[in-house]
Design a protein around this motif. Sequence first.
Motif, mmCIF file in Angstrom:
data_model
loop_
_atom_site.group_PDB
_atom_site.id
_atom_site.type_symbol
_atom_site.label_atom_id
_atom_site.label_comp_id
_atom_site.label_asym_id
_atom_site.label_seq_id
_atom_site.Cartn_x
_atom_site.Cartn_y
_atom_site.Cartn_z
ATOM 1 N N SER A 207 22.603 13.830 -2.582
ATOM 2 C CA SER A 207 23.277 14.249 -1.356
ATOM 3 C C SER A 207 22.776 15.593 -0.841
ATOM 4 C CB SER A 207 24.789 14.341 -1.593
ATOM 5 O OG SER A 207 25.112 15.478 -2.388
ATOM 6 N N LEU A 208 21.963 16.289 -1.644
ATOM 7 C CA LEU A 208 21.484 17.621 -1.285
ATOM 8 C C LEU A 208 20.153 17.534 -0.530
ATOM 9 C CD1 LEU A 208 22.334 19.351 -4.676
ATOM 10 C CD2 LEU A 208 23.651 19.441 -2.547
ATOM 11 N N THR A 245 13.865 24.148 8.135
ATOM 12 C CA THR A 245 14.196 22.726 8.126
ATOM 13 C C THR A 245 15.520 22.450 8.816
ATOM 14 O OG1 THR A 245 15.366 22.845 6.005
ATOM 15 C CG2 THR A 245 12.977 22.449 5.922
ATOM 16 N N ASP A 246 15.705 21.204 9.213
ATOM 17 C CA ASP A 246 16.966 20.792 9.832
ATOM 18 C C ASP A 246 18.119 20.846 8.845
ATOM 19 O OD1 ASP A 246 15.744 20.346 12.262
ATOM 20 O OD2 ASP A 246 15.413 18.204 11.896
ATOM 21 N N ALA A 247 17.793 20.755 7.544
ATOM 22 C CA ALA A 247 18.849 20.800 6.534
ATOM 23 C C ALA A 247 19.591 22.131 6.571
ATOM 24 C CB ALA A 247 18.252 20.567 5.148
ATOM 25 N N VAL A 248 18.874 23.216 6.820
ATOM 26 C CA VAL A 248 19.522 24.527 6.904
ATOM 27 C C VAL A 248 20.466 24.571 8.099
ATOM 28 C CG1 VAL A 248 19.131 26.987 7.288
ATOM 29 C CG2 VAL A 248 17.692 25.724 5.676
ATOM 30 N N PRO A 260 32.179 19.149 4.718
ATOM 31 C CA PRO A 260 31.039 18.949 3.809
ATOM 32 C C PRO A 260 29.771 18.678 4.614
ATOM 33 C CG PRO A 260 32.921 17.594 3.165
ATOM 34 C CD PRO A 260 33.224 18.128 4.528
ATOM 35 N N PRO A 261 28.645 19.225 4.194
ATOM 36 C CA PRO A 261 27.397 18.941 4.918
ATOM 37 C C PRO A 261 26.914 17.527 4.651
ATOM 38 C CG PRO A 261 26.948 20.246 2.970
ATOM 39 C CD PRO A 261 28.443 20.153 3.074
ATOM 40 N N THR A 266 18.380 14.364 7.376
ATOM 41 C CA THR A 266 17.839 15.587 7.971
ATOM 42 C C THR A 266 16.374 15.778 7.630
ATOM 43 O OG1 THR A 266 18.510 16.926 6.071
ATOM 44 C CG2 THR A 266 20.079 16.736 7.892
ATOM 45 N N GLU A 267 15.900 15.049 6.621
ATOM 46 C CA GLU A 267 14.497 15.112 6.230
ATOM 47 C C GLU A 267 13.981 13.704 6.019
ATOM 48 O OE1 GLU A 267 14.744 19.062 3.518
ATOM 49 O OE2 GLU A 267 16.033 17.349 3.131
ATOM 50 N N SER A 268 12.746 13.487 6.319
ATOM 51 C CA SER A 268 12.221 12.134 6.279
ATOM 52 C C SER A 268 11.846 11.685 4.876
ATOM 53 C CB SER A 268 10.985 12.033 7.187
ATOM 54 O OG SER A 268 9.967 12.929 6.739
#
Length: 272
Positions: A207-208, A245-248, A260-261, A266-268
Amino acid sequence: MAYNTTHASQLVNMQLQRDVALVTIEDPPLNLLSRVTKEKLRETFIALKERSDIRAVVLRGAGTRAFSAGADIREFPQRIADGNAEQIAQEGHQLVSAIANCGKPTIALVEGVAYGAGLEVTLATDLRFATERASFALPEVTRGVFPGNGGTQLLPRIIGPARALELMLTGKPIDAVEAHRIGLVNRLIASGDPLAEALSFAEHLASLPTTAISRIRRLINAAVEQPLAEGLKLEAALFGEVFRTDAVKEGIKAFQEKRPPNFRGTESRSLS
């Protein structure tokens, strides 16, 4: 607990639970690492590296008697007669390299014994979970040899040279409690369903954000292999990469919105 079988052979099986892969050595009761089994396991982890839909991996042995009792000694006389014993080590190195470099966070779940090459395979994973009935040994010296599947290089990095020497020089097994005490085992599972616990932890890792996870894994390796100044320089460079990155953006937005994020999507793909 439902699984989707995506790859199976006589000796190695891979199943999916959402974006977590469960890889099982399927040669009970001892799950010996024959030449063929090692190659199938290596091929499985090479394939995993290319799977962007898989974000974490759990590796286990079938049954509860052994994760793996080690190499198939029955193969050794012929290998010695062929004069290619060095190739045995090279094949082992290729396997542990495939596991270590699969680009996903990995957990070895040990139930029963992890001896010899079986223990060495677990050393290539990021984390090791074990039940209380697990035991660990590198008995090669009692057979006139020494660990040749990466053990002499991987084990000191995990538990330090003194404890690694003791295990290799004596060849004696240690139980799960001692393995946990010296840092060989990350988590000791005293009760409940060991597989469920390992999969639950793997699902958390999945999930991270994959970019951050891959950079953490890379930096931890650098910490034990490079001088501090070089490690800090790499840390700054990779921190800069991750911050773009989009995750940030998702992580910060989720914090501000008190929710919760959701990093999936968010990443390919996972980066090694």
